[in-house]
Design an enzyme around this catalytic site. Sequence first.
Site, short mmCIF file in Angstrom:
data_model
loop_
_atom_site.label_atom_id
_atom_site.label_comp_id
_atom_site.label_asym_id
_atom_site.label_seq_id
_atom_site.Cartn_x
_atom_site.Cartn_y
_atom_site.Cartn_z
N ASP B 127 0.78 -1.09 0.05
CA ASP B 127 -0.14 0.06 -0.03
C ASP B 127 0.91 1.11 0.16
OD1 ASP B 127 -2.32 1.14 -0.12
OD2 ASP B 127 -2.80 1.35 2.10
N GLU B 200 -10.69 3.72 3.39
CA GLU B 200 -9.75 4.43 2.38
C GLU B 200 -10.16 4.16 0.95
OE1 GLU B 200 -5.58 3.85 3.74
OE2 GLU B 200 -5.93 5.30 5.19
N GLU B 202 -9.09 3.86 -2.76
CA GLU B 202 -7.91 3.73 -3.27
C GLU B 202 -8.27 3.23 -4.76
OE1 GLU B 202 -4.67 2.02 -1.23
OE2 GLU B 202 -5.23 2.72 0.75
N ARG B 238 -8.35 3.69 13.12
CA ARG B 238 -7.33 5.00 13.11
C ARG B 238 -7.00 4.76 14.64
NH1 ARG B 238 -6.16 5.96 8.36
NH2 ARG B 238 -7.93 6.45 6.89
N GLN B 241 -4.06 2.30 14.88
CA GLN B 241 -3.07 2.70 14.13
C GLN B 241 -2.20 3.97 14.81
OE1 GLN B 241 -4.49 4.33 10.31
NE2 GLN B 241 -2.29 4.52 9.35
N THR B 258 -9.14 -5.81 3.66
CA THR B 258 -8.90 -5.03 2.45
C THR B 258 -9.58 -5.40 1.31
OG1 THR B 258 -6.58 -4.62 3.14
CG2 THR B 258 -7.22 -3.82 1.04
N GLU B 365 -9.97 12.18 7.39
CA GLU B 365 -9.95 13.62 6.88
C GLU B 365 -11.18 14.25 6.91
OE1 GLU B 365 -7.39 13.54 3.08
OE2 GLU B 365 -7.34 11.45 3.31
#
Lengths: 424, 424
Positions: B127, B200, B202, B238, B241, B258, B365
């Site tokens: 990633d 996320e 991606e 998060r 993390q 994922t 975000e």
Amino acid sequence: MTQSWVTGANRADCDFPLSNLPYGVFEVSGRPPRCGIAIGDMILDLTELVTNGLLTGDDYGFDRPALNHFMAAGPKAWETVRNRVTDLLADGGSAELRENVALCRQALVPQATAQMHLPIEVKGYTDFYAGRQHAFNSGSILRGPENALTPNWSHMPIGYNGRASTVVVSGTPVRRPLGQTLPGGSATPVLGPSRRLDIEVEFGAIVGLPTELGQTLTVDEAWEHLFGFVLLNDWSARDIQRWEGQPLGPFQSKAFATSISPWVVTRAALEPCRHPAPLRDTELLPYLHENAPYFFDITLEAHLTPADTDRASRIVQTNTTHLTYSAPQLLAHHALSGCRMQSGDLLGSGTISGPERHNFGCLMEQSWGGRDEIALEHGGSRKFLEDGDSVTLTGWGMVNGQRIGFGRCEGQILPAPQQIGKAG
Amino acid sequence: MTQSWVTGANRADCDFPLSNLPYGVFEVSGRPPRCGIAIGDMILDLTELVTNGLLTGDDYGFDRPALNHFMAAGPKAWETVRNRVTDLLADGGSAELRENVALCRQALVPQATAQMHLPIEVKGYTDFYAGRQHAFNSGSILRGPENALTPNWSHMPIGYNGRASTVVVSGTPVRRPLGQTLPGGSATPVLGPSRRLDIEVEFGAIVGLPTELGQTLTVDEAWEHLFGFVLLNDWSARDIQRWEGQPLGPFQSKAFATSISPWVVTRAALEPCRHPAPLRDTELLPYLHENAPYFFDITLEAHLTPADTDRASRIVQTNTTHLTYSAPQLLAHHALSGCRMQSGDLLGSGTISGPERHNFGCLMEQSWGGRDEIALEHGGSRKFLEDGDSVTLTGWGMVNGQRIGFGRCEGQILPAPQQIGKAG
């Protein structure tokens, strides 16, 4: 201690006595790569045992070029095969193999004539950082002793996903990597061969029994999932690592090669080498509690042989008792999120360093970040590896004066490529 | 634009027109999982084509439950199959399939009746962090805007090895992970379910043609090694993390799941969507130079559906043009150290965020680190995901008013386990 009738197995300096019986994948001319067991100077061809009716029952896939199928069969199967092979190879055990000269000639292959392959298909490779002295040393070099350990370190095994595709078997040459580095005093990186190529002396644990997606493991359960252990050299490019390593951790600096020993020493063989947990300064959360001694007392050494000599200088002498987190703790933490664990996952301990300079498990620590020359006992010195250097790891536990050994894990440094791409 | 005779393929809202032809692995009752191509509302069973002599030549392994074998065959093979399938499915093309009603019934399977599997055996999952806005936003939240980007970020694609074993196909439920977190103001971590579960958005690139250990790639060569692309949701915890992430990067916080889309859209299909590189503030080292436009213009969206409704609220709208490093740059950098790349390696772009709040590709975000509530258009709000929430990614390029689509990549959040281990 029971002796074996196989040549060399009872010698005091032999890594592979009857009480060891490590598994590997070997190739001799005329036979495709397959699973075998080391005994003395020989390899026992398990496929020959199956073919000739000396090993019956389930299909363990010993004719495959990897142990994964057998490992996935679980602890009961591992015990069954170990007991049977012990009986076949022991003085005074079953005569079925010992007295069948033709079969012995077929099923016992001299190690000297065999090419060893990776013992497992490495499904995932996770590298931890489970030794306090190494974490403290490398943190001190990078951030100073007061900030050496991040606050999380004392509460859980810190690890990262490594690159499984470049785990190689002992003997595979290691090409010095190209990479971006930041020269001292510069604000702009350059491309070139790593100038700070290093070793990391580690102990690798191999997951045998898999888990399902979403499944978690207690430490006791994790122990049962572990099949065995290997020597592991996590080759590292310190200058690339320093520039790339924040904020997401090591990447290309450790992606070019990780060497493991060809022999997987089983958990059963290491049973007499079990060792209690170290004193820790922090109470661990209950999911990391240990109900039994899950560490091992295994001596590890690294020797370096420069290209212009055949004399190996010992550069590292350490022991797995310097680890802070045990293999089942690594695995229980790894599975905590529900991460699916696979038969063939390899968990590196991280560099194992003891208290004295010669116990430090990598050159970065021994040269203290490249500040000091490390004298080689047979002449010359190093801060980091040079092209042509060979490094050999060895490791063993001692049980009643007998070695439970891991064989050798070695690699020689080749020069970096001259160019990028097909032309290179 | 050439039309297809297959139902639905020419509709303006269809993701899978004749010019797309993405590959996947599907299962319908009575047939083991195998490779197919999406066309309109149907799946073309490639094994049926081979069996009936409509696709001849090399054995591409389309009867296997993964595309890896075909992908390893390389760009010439990919082109051959694409041209042949285009001809078989086009209005005015070969009548061999179109006019064989019995074969059509056998070889064209309604997507609605098929169960999709992972399209590839994911060998390695790496990633990256290749979008500047995301790197800046998340760095700002963690370290403040002045330290948001680490100095290396502008010089190379920063990435880390992810966990390949938990890459799952769209539709697989996602269990909220347990993990260690550090409560605000505390010095001691606690164990529990993540409270900051995130998505996320991606773009995933899939390596087709492998490299050898020690081989490096130019960016132009890397382009040729790429087989295709998928939608990718890198579910992230998060709070876990934040506590575990230093110094070695994300680990268990991203190891639980994922998700990728079941359809791999090929590089050939995306040819008309190619886009030039963004303006960069830093001159890249020559090994990262691009001799052609290697970016794409692909719109990406995420929708969230709470458990108590069937109305999906759009939460993210972004585009792959917001990336700073292209897929062949990621691959060239990945191979720079000599790291062996495999057919089936998956390279995530990292979160793709645009300039406005609704363009940010993750909830961290959008909620600015959990400070702000994100209003859902159909009622309610979120800072992070709740149990029962479903998230769906979609993506498409537009070519002459026709979508080159990726289908859907979705997952629903299940509650965390109640206990560790078998009891849990």
